[in-house]
Design a protein around this motif. Structure first.
Motif, PDB file in Angstrom:
ATOM      1  N   LEU A  92       0.818  -1.195   0.025  1.00  0.00           N
ATOM      2  CA  LEU A  92      -0.119  -0.057   0.029  1.00  0.00           C
ATOM      3  C   LEU A  92       1.065   1.517   0.245  1.00  0.00           C
ATOM      4  CD1 LEU A  92      -2.916  -1.234   2.203  1.00  0.00           C
ATOM      5  CD2 LEU A  92      -2.598  -1.423   0.013  1.00  0.00           C
ATOM      6  N   ALA A  93       2.263   1.189  -0.303  1.00  0.00           N
ATOM      7  CA  ALA A  93       3.164   2.236  -0.352  1.00  0.00           C
ATOM      8  C   ALA A  93       2.611   3.098  -1.642  1.00  0.00           C
ATOM      9  CB  ALA A  93       4.596   2.094  -0.316  1.00  0.00           C
ATOM     10  N   GLU A  94       1.973   2.390  -2.661  1.00  0.00           N
ATOM     11  CA  GLU A  94       1.774   2.919  -3.839  1.00  0.00           C
ATOM     12  C   GLU A  94       0.835   3.923  -3.750  1.00  0.00           C
ATOM     13  OE1 GLU A  94       0.061   3.852  -7.896  1.00  0.00           O
ATOM     14  OE2 GLU A  94      -0.873   2.895  -6.074  1.00  0.00           O
ATOM     15  N   PRO A  95      -0.549   3.541  -3.103  1.00  0.00           N
ATOM     16  CA  PRO A  95      -1.759   4.520  -3.024  1.00  0.00           C
ATOM     17  C   PRO A  95      -1.306   5.353  -2.147  1.00  0.00           C
ATOM     18  CG  PRO A  95      -2.339   2.351  -1.985  1.00  0.00           C
ATOM     19  CD  PRO A  95      -1.078   1.995  -2.936  1.00  0.00           C
ATOM     20  N   LEU A  96      -0.594   5.361  -1.212  1.00  0.00           N
ATOM     21  CA  LEU A  96      -0.157   6.297  -0.093  1.00  0.00           C
ATOM     22  C   LEU A  96       0.803   7.488  -0.796  1.00  0.00           C
ATOM     23  CD1 LEU A  96       0.084   7.452   2.710  1.00  0.00           C
ATOM     24  CD2 LEU A  96       1.909   6.105   3.274  1.00  0.00           C
ATOM     25  N   ALA A  97       1.669   6.948  -1.803  1.00  0.00           N
ATOM     26  CA  ALA A  97       2.202   7.701  -2.531  1.00  0.00           C
ATOM     27  C   ALA A  97       1.354   8.753  -3.446  1.00  0.00           C
ATOM     28  CB  ALA A  97       3.218   7.078  -3.450  1.00  0.00           C
ATOM     29  N   VAL A  98       0.660   8.158  -4.138  1.00  0.00           N
ATOM     30  CA  VAL A  98      -0.494   8.890  -4.744  1.00  0.00           C
ATOM     31  C   VAL A  98      -1.176  10.010  -3.844  1.00  0.00           C
ATOM     32  CG1 VAL A  98      -2.742   8.848  -5.817  1.00  0.00           C
ATOM     33  CG2 VAL A  98      -1.063   6.940  -6.509  1.00  0.00           C
ATOM     34  N   SER A  99      -1.551   9.610  -2.747  1.00  0.00           N
ATOM     35  CA  SER A  99      -2.146  10.552  -1.768  1.00  0.00           C
ATOM     36  C   SER A  99      -0.913  11.729  -1.221  1.00  0.00           C
ATOM     37  CB  SER A  99      -2.832  10.015  -0.775  1.00  0.00           C
ATOM     38  OG  SER A  99      -3.720   8.989  -1.224  1.00  0.00           O
ATOM     39  N   LEU A 100       0.093  11.399  -1.275  1.00  0.00           N
ATOM     40  CA  LEU A 100       1.171  12.234  -0.833  1.00  0.00           C
ATOM     41  C   LEU A 100       1.521  13.361  -1.920  1.00  0.00           C
ATOM     42  CD1 LEU A 100       3.582   9.929   1.164  1.00  0.00           C
ATOM     43  CD2 LEU A 100       2.456  11.873   2.247  1.00  0.00           C
ATOM     44  N   HIS A 101       1.472  12.750  -3.098  1.00  0.00           N
ATOM     45  CA  HIS A 101       1.641  13.591  -4.083  1.00  0.00           C
ATOM     46  C   HIS A 101       0.540  14.714  -4.489  1.00  0.00           C
ATOM     47  CE1 HIS A 101       3.549  14.898  -8.167  1.00  0.00           C
ATOM     48  NE2 HIS A 101       2.324  14.532  -8.744  1.00  0.00           N
ATOM     49  N   ALA A 102      -0.775  14.141  -4.319  1.00  0.00           N
ATOM     50  CA  ALA A 102      -1.772  15.008  -4.339  1.00  0.00           C
ATOM     51  C   ALA A 102      -1.818  16.126  -3.312  1.00  0.00           C
ATOM     52  CB  ALA A 102      -3.097  14.208  -4.151  1.00  0.00           C
ATOM     53  N   VAL A 103      -1.361  15.946  -2.089  1.00  0.00           N
ATOM     54  CA  VAL A 103      -1.304  16.855  -1.087  1.00  0.00           C
ATOM     55  C   VAL A 103      -0.070  17.734  -1.331  1.00  0.00           C
ATOM     56  CG1 VAL A 103      -0.588  17.168   1.492  1.00  0.00           C
ATOM     57  CG2 VAL A 103      -2.042  15.350   0.723  1.00  0.00           C
ATOM     58  N   ALA A 104       1.117  17.350  -1.745  1.00  0.00           N
ATOM     59  CA  ALA A 104       2.067  18.156  -2.514  1.00  0.00           C
ATOM     60  C   ALA A 104       1.527  19.206  -3.424  1.00  0.00           C
ATOM     61  CB  ALA A 104       3.150  17.447  -2.802  1.00  0.00           C
ATOM     62  N   ARG A 105       0.790  18.728  -4.340  1.00  0.00           N
ATOM     63  CA  ARG A 105       0.212  19.486  -5.299  1.00  0.00           C
ATOM     64  C   ARG A 105      -0.485  20.810  -4.877  1.00  0.00           C
ATOM     65  NH1 ARG A 105       1.781  20.763  -9.929  1.00  0.00           N
ATOM     66  NH2 ARG A 105      -0.242  20.576 -10.966  1.00  0.00           N
ATOM     67  N   CYS A 157       0.110  22.338  -2.395  1.00  0.00           N
ATOM     68  CA  CYS A 157       1.265  23.271  -1.783  1.00  0.00           C
ATOM     69  C   CYS A 157       0.869  23.593  -0.395  1.00  0.00           C
ATOM     70  CB  CYS A 157       1.100  24.413  -2.541  1.00  0.00           C
ATOM     71  SG  CYS A 157       1.620  24.195  -4.276  1.00  0.00           S
ATOM     72  N   ALA A 158       0.627  24.863  -0.104  1.00  0.00           N
ATOM     73  CA  ALA A 158       0.480  25.215   1.374  1.00  0.00           C
ATOM     74  C   ALA A 158      -0.738  24.803   2.073  1.00  0.00           C
ATOM     75  CB  ALA A 158       0.634  26.719   1.424  1.00  0.00           C
ATOM     76  N   ILE A 159      -0.644  23.578   2.600  1.00  0.00           N
ATOM     77  CA  ILE A 159      -2.060  22.859   3.284  1.00  0.00           C
ATOM     78  C   ILE A 159      -1.947  23.074   4.705  1.00  0.00           C
ATOM     79  CG2 ILE A 159      -0.726  20.574   3.548  1.00  0.00           C
ATOM     80  CD1 ILE A 159      -3.442  19.528   2.475  1.00  0.00           C
ATOM     81  N   ALA A 160      -0.936  23.485   5.367  1.00  0.00           N
ATOM     82  CA  ALA A 160      -0.836  23.608   6.750  1.00  0.00           C
ATOM     83  C   ALA A 160      -1.832  24.364   7.351  1.00  0.00           C
ATOM     84  CB  ALA A 160       0.564  24.008   7.354  1.00  0.00           C
ATOM     85  N   ASP A 161      -2.741  24.066   8.512  1.00  0.00           N
ATOM     86  CA  ASP A 161      -3.849  24.894   8.726  1.00  0.00           C
ATOM     87  C   ASP A 161      -4.767  25.043   7.988  1.00  0.00           C
ATOM     88  OD1 ASP A 161      -2.550  24.832  11.273  1.00  0.00           O
ATOM     89  OD2 ASP A 161      -1.156  26.625  10.606  1.00  0.00           O
ATOM     90  N   MET A 208      -6.751  11.906   3.207  1.00  0.00           N
ATOM     91  CA  MET A 208      -6.977  12.356   4.193  1.00  0.00           C
ATOM     92  C   MET A 208      -5.856  12.109   5.413  1.00  0.00           C
ATOM     93  SD  MET A 208     -10.273  11.539   6.707  1.00  0.00           S
ATOM     94  CE  MET A 208      -9.668  10.067   7.594  1.00  0.00           C
ATOM     95  N   LEU A 209      -5.376  11.140   5.366  1.00  0.00           N
ATOM     96  CA  LEU A 209      -4.311  10.767   6.493  1.00  0.00           C
ATOM     97  C   LEU A 209      -3.077  11.345   5.994  1.00  0.00           C
ATOM     98  CD1 LEU A 209      -4.706   6.753   6.904  1.00  0.00           C
ATOM     99  CD2 LEU A 209      -5.751   8.557   8.425  1.00  0.00           C
ATOM    100  N   ALA A 210      -2.781  11.741   4.496  1.00  0.00           N
ATOM    101  CA  ALA A 210      -1.656  12.544   4.233  1.00  0.00           C
ATOM    102  C   ALA A 210      -1.773  13.861   4.487  1.00  0.00           C
ATOM    103  CB  ALA A 210      -1.468  12.294   2.792  1.00  0.00           C
ATOM    104  N   ALA A 211      -3.032  14.388   4.195  1.00  0.00           N
ATOM    105  CA  ALA A 211      -3.084  15.700   4.603  1.00  0.00           C
ATOM    106  C   ALA A 211      -2.933  15.918   6.218  1.00  0.00           C
ATOM    107  CB  ALA A 211      -4.532  16.314   4.000  1.00  0.00           C
ATOM    108  N   ARG A 212      -3.733  15.291   6.968  1.00  0.00           N
ATOM    109  CA  ARG A 212      -3.513  15.506   8.263  1.00  0.00           C
ATOM    110  C   ARG A 212      -1.963  15.261   8.792  1.00  0.00           C
ATOM    111  NH1 ARG A 212      -7.375  17.164  11.189  1.00  0.00           N
ATOM    112  NH2 ARG A 212      -8.983  15.592  11.282  1.00  0.00           N
ATOM    113  N   PHE A 213      -1.226  14.458   8.193  1.00  0.00           N
ATOM    114  CA  PHE A 213       0.108  14.073   8.330  1.00  0.00           C
ATOM    115  C   PHE A 213       0.917  15.335   8.203  1.00  0.00           C
ATOM    116  CE2 PHE A 213       4.485  13.005   7.081  1.00  0.00           C
ATOM    117  CZ  PHE A 213       4.752  12.292   8.248  1.00  0.00           C
ATOM    118  N   LYS A 214       0.627  16.253   7.028  1.00  0.00           N
ATOM    119  CA  LYS A 214       1.068  17.396   6.658  1.00  0.00           C
ATOM    120  C   LYS A 214       0.562  18.585   7.298  1.00  0.00           C
ATOM    121  CE  LYS A 214       4.136  15.704   3.609  1.00  0.00           C
ATOM    122  NZ  LYS A 214       5.310  15.645   3.779  1.00  0.00           N
ATOM    123  N   GLY A 215      -0.294  18.507   8.439  1.00  0.00           N
ATOM    124  CA  GLY A 215      -0.780  19.478   9.253  1.00  0.00           C
ATOM    125  C   GLY A 215      -1.967  20.247   8.872  1.00  0.00           C
ATOM    126  N   CYS A 216      -2.649  19.722   8.239  1.00  0.00           N
ATOM    127  CA  CYS A 216      -4.233  20.661   7.710  1.00  0.00           C
ATOM    128  C   CYS A 216      -4.834  20.861   8.764  1.00  0.00           C
ATOM    129  CB  CYS A 216      -4.555  20.003   6.462  1.00  0.00           C
ATOM    130  SG  CYS A 216      -5.631  18.546   7.105  1.00  0.00           S
TER     131      CYS A 216
END
Length: 349
Positions: A154-167, A169-173, A189-197
């Motif tokens: 499941l690294a692959e779908p997590l990578a898809v999600s991390l890339h979407a969150v990176a796209r 850009c400034a997602i914190a808060d 959702m988990l990736a966005a939370r990890f990045k501090g949204c």
């Protein structure tokens, strides 16, 4: 290595068969991987149902599967850092490394890319839902012994999600809404939370995935099956800063554009139906929305493997069922039932 290989092969819509064939000698420059586990993805399900996903149409038998992990059993290449017996998560992308897009650091947009289990090229690149399959050394990322194959796959779908969150850009808060509570939506959702949204709202038309999103930590959910009045009220009270369209529907993209604030960001992750669709483009202009596509991933694959190995993101929370590879047709039917399944994972026999 000799013997036969058994592979879950798609011939036409809902005609998925376990095909046995002789194992060919390993080509130069390749490594051979024994299947450990593989996740059934939304695009796999599109292929299963329709023999196509978006604009990619199956024109010859296709072995499905691109969320895979396993054990290296043979090497016929200069494979620095890899040895027989290593457990690996397999990056399904095979980039050329020399085209203009690769040169500018956007390998996910490689002009010559082949992707496992995809009909994007002809001849198709066969996937990893097979008892053994081949990959390049660059595709194989080692995982520690304590990481289950199910998690590594499941690294692959997590990578898809991390890339979407990176796209985004400034997602914190930022106040975020996601349209689509399937596996990619939940992992985003988990990736966005990890990045501090900031707050996270998840919208879908099915009750079971929304309940799952709540259990995973969504701040609120919206059931769109009865209309969008609740969504409109929320967006009017506090328009969202960022919307992720993950459902792969025109309605989802329209709702995402309508829901974000002036100057907001919409990231399209879902693979929309092939051909042209209506889009409220005037709203993109009048609200000066940044509408961004998000296609697969690049360096995020290695990041995803590290996050899983370190226990930072628990991808196994999404797994609702496991089936052995030989029962792939039944597993696909189970995965297609959203009332029962979030993520179905195939395992070795």
């Amino acid at each position: 290595m000799t013997g036969n290989v058994i592979a879950a092969t798609l011939f036409s819509p809902e005609d998925l068969r376990l095909v046995e064939r002789p194992l060919e000698p390993l080509a130069s420059g390749m490594v051979r991987v024994r299947f450990g586990a593989g996740g059934i993805c939304g695009s796999d399900l599109h292929y299963f149902r329709h023999a196509r996903t978006g604009d990619f149409v199956v024109t010859s038998p296709l072995v499905l599967g691109h969320e895979v992990a396993g054990e290296i059993v043979e090497i016929n290449a200069a494979a620095s850092g890899l040895t027989i017996g290593d457990r690996v998560a397999v990056n399904p992308s095979r980039w050329c490394g020399h085209c203009a897009r690769c040169a500018e650091g956007r390998a996910n947009l490689c002009e010559n890319i082949y992707f496992m289990g995809s009909a994007s090229k002809t001849p198709h690149m066969q996937g990893g839902f097979a008892s053994v399959f081949d990959a390049t050394p660059a595709q194989c990322v080692k995982v520690p012994q304590h990481v289950a194959y199910q998690a590594a796959a499941l690294a692959e779908p997590l990578a898809v999600s991390l890339h979407a969150v990176a796209r985004a850009c400034a997602i914190a808060d930022r106040n975020v809404i996601l349209f689509g509570a399937g596996p990619i939506g939940l992992l985003t959702m988990l990736a966005a939370r990890f990045k501090g949204c900031g707050g996270i709202t998840v919208a879908d038309i099915a009750a079971a995935p929304l309940a799952f999103a709540t259990r995973l930590g969504a701040d609120q959910t919206i059931d769109l099956s009865g209309g969008d009045s609740e969504l409109k009220a929320l967006a009017a009270d506090r328009p969202f800063d960022i919307a992720f369209e993950i459902s792969g529907t025109a309605a989802g993209l329209t709702a995402a554009i309508a829901s974000v604030r002036r100057g907001g960001v919409v990231v399209q992750v879902g693979n929309l139906p092939g051909g042209q669709i209506p889009v409220p483009a005037n709203a993109v202009m009048a609200k000066e929305i940044d509408l961004k596509g998000s296609f697969r991933f690049d360096a995020e694959f290695n990041q995803a493997v590290a996050l899983i190995a370190d226990g930072e993101v628990d991808v196994l929370k999404l797994v609702t069922a496991e089936r052995v590879l030989s029962s792939a047709p039944e597993a696909f039917r189970l995965a297609a039932d959203r009332s029962q399944s979030v993520k179905v994972v195939l395992t070795a026999e």
